[in-house]
Write a protein that holds these residues in place. Structure first.
Motif, PDB file in Angstrom:
ATOM      1  N   ALA A  28       0.828  -1.204   0.000  1.00  0.00           N
ATOM      2  CA  ALA A  28       0.000   0.000   0.000  1.00  0.00           C
ATOM      3  C   ALA A  28       0.866   1.259   0.000  1.00  0.00           C
ATOM      4  N   GLN A  29       1.972   1.219   0.750  1.00  0.00           N
ATOM      5  CA  GLN A  29       2.871   2.367   0.785  1.00  0.00           C
ATOM      6  C   GLN A  29       3.510   2.598  -0.574  1.00  0.00           C
ATOM      7  N   ARG A  30       3.916   1.523  -1.248  1.00  0.00           N
ATOM      8  CA  ARG A  30       4.472   1.649  -2.600  1.00  0.00           C
ATOM      9  C   ARG A  30       3.441   2.241  -3.546  1.00  0.00           C
ATOM     10  N   TYR A  31       2.225   1.759  -3.421  1.00  0.00           N
ATOM     11  CA  TYR A  31       1.146   2.287  -4.263  1.00  0.00           C
ATOM     12  C   TYR A  31       0.959   3.773  -4.034  1.00  0.00           C
ATOM     13  N   LEU A  32       0.964   4.189  -2.778  1.00  0.00           N
ATOM     14  CA  LEU A  32       0.771   5.600  -2.457  1.00  0.00           C
ATOM     15  C   LEU A  32       1.880   6.452  -3.064  1.00  0.00           C
ATOM     16  N   ASN A  33       3.122   6.000  -2.921  1.00  0.00           N
ATOM     17  CA  ASN A  33       4.247   6.794  -3.403  1.00  0.00           C
ATOM     18  C   ASN A  33       4.338   6.826  -4.928  1.00  0.00           C
ATOM     19  N   HIS A  34       4.162   5.651  -5.560  1.00  0.00           N
ATOM     20  CA  HIS A  34       4.381   5.535  -7.002  1.00  0.00           C
ATOM     21  C   HIS A  34       3.170   5.977  -7.817  1.00  0.00           C
ATOM     22  N   ASP A  35       1.980   5.586  -7.392  1.00  0.00           N
ATOM     23  CA  ASP A  35       0.785   5.815  -8.200  1.00  0.00           C
ATOM     24  C   ASP A  35      -0.048   7.005  -7.749  1.00  0.00           C
ATOM     25  N   VAL A  36       0.289   7.615  -6.624  1.00  0.00           N
ATOM     26  CA  VAL A  36      -0.506   8.747  -6.130  1.00  0.00           C
ATOM     27  C   VAL A  36       0.350  10.004  -5.995  1.00  0.00           C
ATOM     28  N   ILE A  37       1.350   9.957  -5.128  1.00  0.00           N
ATOM     29  CA  ILE A  37       2.117  11.169  -4.842  1.00  0.00           C
ATOM     30  C   ILE A  37       2.887  11.646  -6.066  1.00  0.00           C
ATOM     31  N   SER A  38       3.561  10.731  -6.762  1.00  0.00           N
ATOM     32  CA  SER A  38       4.351  11.128  -7.935  1.00  0.00           C
ATOM     33  C   SER A  38       3.494  11.767  -9.028  1.00  0.00           C
ATOM     34  N   PRO A  39       2.366  11.162  -9.440  1.00  0.00           N
ATOM     35  CA  PRO A  39       1.538  11.818 -10.451  1.00  0.00           C
ATOM     36  C   PRO A  39       0.998  13.179 -10.012  1.00  0.00           C
ATOM     37  N   LEU A  40       0.680  13.321  -8.732  1.00  0.00           N
ATOM     38  CA  LEU A  40       0.199  14.613  -8.246  1.00  0.00           C
ATOM     39  C   LEU A  40       1.271  15.687  -8.394  1.00  0.00           C
ATOM     40  N   ARG A  41       2.510  15.340  -8.070  1.00  0.00           N
ATOM     41  CA  ARG A  41       3.589  16.311  -8.180  1.00  0.00           C
ATOM     42  C   ARG A  41       3.842  16.692  -9.640  1.00  0.00           C
ATOM     43  N   VAL A  42       3.859  15.699 -10.519  1.00  0.00           N
ATOM     44  CA  VAL A  42       4.064  15.973 -11.942  1.00  0.00           C
ATOM     45  C   VAL A  42       2.937  16.843 -12.483  1.00  0.00           C
ATOM     46  N   SER A  43       1.706  16.506 -12.131  1.00  0.00           N
ATOM     47  CA  SER A  43       0.564  17.279 -12.619  1.00  0.00           C
ATOM     48  C   SER A  43       0.615  18.716 -12.145  1.00  0.00           C
ATOM     49  N   ALA A  44       0.974  18.908 -10.877  1.00  0.00           N
ATOM     50  CA  ALA A  44       1.070  20.267 -10.344  1.00  0.00           C
ATOM     51  C   ALA A  44       2.139  21.060 -11.079  1.00  0.00           C
ATOM     52  N   SER A  45       3.258  20.411 -11.377  1.00  0.00           N
ATOM     53  CA  SER A  45       4.341  21.082 -12.098  1.00  0.00           C
ATOM     54  C   SER A  45       3.900  21.498 -13.500  1.00  0.00           C
ATOM     55  N   VAL A  46       3.207  20.608 -14.186  1.00  0.00           N
ATOM     56  CA  VAL A  46       2.730  20.927 -15.537  1.00  0.00           C
ATOM     57  C   VAL A  46       1.751  22.088 -15.507  1.00  0.00           C
ATOM     58  N   LEU A  47       0.853  22.081 -14.559  1.00  0.00           N
ATOM     59  CA  LEU A  47      -0.125  23.172 -14.450  1.00  0.00           C
ATOM     60  C   LEU A  47       0.577  24.514 -14.249  1.00  0.00           C
ATOM     61  N   GLU A  48       1.603  24.532 -13.426  1.00  0.00           N
ATOM     62  CA  GLU A  48       2.329  25.767 -13.170  1.00  0.00           C
ATOM     63  C   GLU A  48       3.002  26.281 -14.445  1.00  0.00           C
ATOM     64  N   GLN A  49       3.480  25.397 -15.279  1.00  0.00           N
ATOM     65  CA  GLN A  49       4.194  25.801 -16.475  1.00  0.00           C
ATOM     66  C   GLN A  49       3.275  26.305 -17.587  1.00  0.00           C
ATOM     67  N   ILE A  50       2.098  25.734 -17.684  1.00  0.00           N
ATOM     68  CA  ILE A  50       1.245  26.069 -18.834  1.00  0.00           C
ATOM     69  C   ILE A  50       0.167  27.100 -18.523  1.00  0.00           C
ATOM     70  N   SER A  51      -0.071  27.385 -17.273  1.00  0.00           N
ATOM     71  CA  SER A  51      -1.153  28.297 -16.917  1.00  0.00           C
ATOM     72  C   SER A  51      -1.003  29.698 -17.500  1.00  0.00           C
ATOM     73  N   PRO A  52       0.203  30.285 -17.561  1.00  0.00           N
ATOM     74  CA  PRO A  52       0.305  31.666 -18.046  1.00  0.00           C
ATOM     75  C   PRO A  52      -0.146  31.863 -19.498  1.00  0.00           C
ATOM     76  N   ASN A  53      -0.058  30.853 -20.315  1.00  0.00           N
ATOM     77  CA  ASN A  53      -0.409  30.995 -21.731  1.00  0.00           C
ATOM     78  C   ASN A  53      -1.488  29.980 -22.094  1.00  0.00           C
ATOM     79  N   CYS A  54      -2.720  30.369 -21.938  1.00  0.00           N
ATOM     80  CA  CYS A  54      -3.829  29.421 -22.091  1.00  0.00           C
ATOM     81  C   CYS A  54      -4.452  29.543 -23.480  1.00  0.00           C
ATOM     82  N   ASP A  55      -3.777  28.995 -24.489  1.00  0.00           N
ATOM     83  CA  ASP A  55      -4.356  28.933 -25.824  1.00  0.00           C
ATOM     84  C   ASP A  55      -5.077  27.593 -25.987  1.00  0.00           C
ATOM     85  N   ASP A  56      -5.508  27.300 -27.222  1.00  0.00           N
ATOM     86  CA  ASP A  56      -6.261  26.061 -27.439  1.00  0.00           C
ATOM     87  C   ASP A  56      -5.464  24.831 -27.036  1.00  0.00           C
TER      88      ASP A  56
END
Length: 216
Positions: A28-56
């Motif tokens: 369960a701990q491996r699942y939390l780290n690999h399949d939950v925390i890591s994707p959340l961090r990546v997603s947050a990083s992507v959102l920060e990078q693309i938010s300033p220029n919101c084209d199609d």
């Protein structure tokens, strides 16, 4: 023609499962780290990078990230149910278990495609009963694989019969299919068994092809 997907657990297997609880928690701990925390961090990083220029194009990326965050949120919710191990056993009226089961099946099957028959009171609280059923249908990928289901429970024996969609193949062994899948499915499979053992419930799951045979 029926195919048995999940075999009732025997006493020796039940003791083995309970003895493996630390391993299950590690999984369960491996699942939390690999399949939950890591994707959340990546997603947050992507959102920060693309938010300033919101084209199609950016909006498309935002949609994809939002979908991923939603799926991760659902996974976190399932993982958080690990605390149910501390829920004490108590007798719950059949009517409450009936409503709980109906609510779970409504998440995995279209209206009118699932039947529930709770025939006796059970020594399991509704939130635990819901978790057992939801974990089972999640591992089976019920919404993508099965057209309908019938669930019966007599206070000790829990029987689930599922009918695949026309032309849909089913795994030879539900346990092995889940164990070769994602960490989430492997965790849910073992965690479901821990809860079944703790509450003295015998589970049998069968896949039924009779509807397809009649149609042919």
């Amino acid at each position: 023609m029926e195919k048995l997907l999940f075999y009732p657990i025997d006493a020796e297997r039940a003791r083995t499962v309970m003895a493996q609880l630390p391993r299950i928690m590690h999984l369960a701990q491996r699942y939390l780290n690999h399949d939950v925390i890591s994707p959340l961090r990546v997603s947050a990083s992507v959102l920060e990078q693309i938010s300033p220029n919101c084209d199609d194009r950016t909006r498309g990326m935002l949609t994809a990230v939002s979908d991923r965050l939603r799926r991760v949120g659902e996974d976190v919710e399932k993982f958080s149910r690990i605390g149910l191990l501390a829920v004490p056993r108590m007798t719950v009226p059949a009517e409450r278990l009936q409503r709980a089961a109906e609510q779970v099946l409504a998440l995995h099957f279209d209206p009118g495609c699932a039947k529930v028959a709770i025939e006796a009171d059970g020594n399991v609280q509704t939130e635990v009963f819901e978790c057992i059923l939801d974990s089972l249908f999640t591992v089976l990928q019920a919404r993508q694989t099965y057209e309908c289901a019938e669930v019966t429970f007599d206070g000790q024996r829990l029987a689930v019969d599922v009918t695949p969609f026309d032309g849909q193949s089913v795994p030879q062994d539900g346990f092995e299919a889940a164990r070769t899948g994602s960490l989430r499915d492997r965790f849910l499979l073992d965690w479901k068994q821990v809860l079944l053992t703790r509450h003295g419930i015998d589970l049998t799951v069968t896949a039924n092809h009779r509807r397809q045979e009649r149609a042919g």
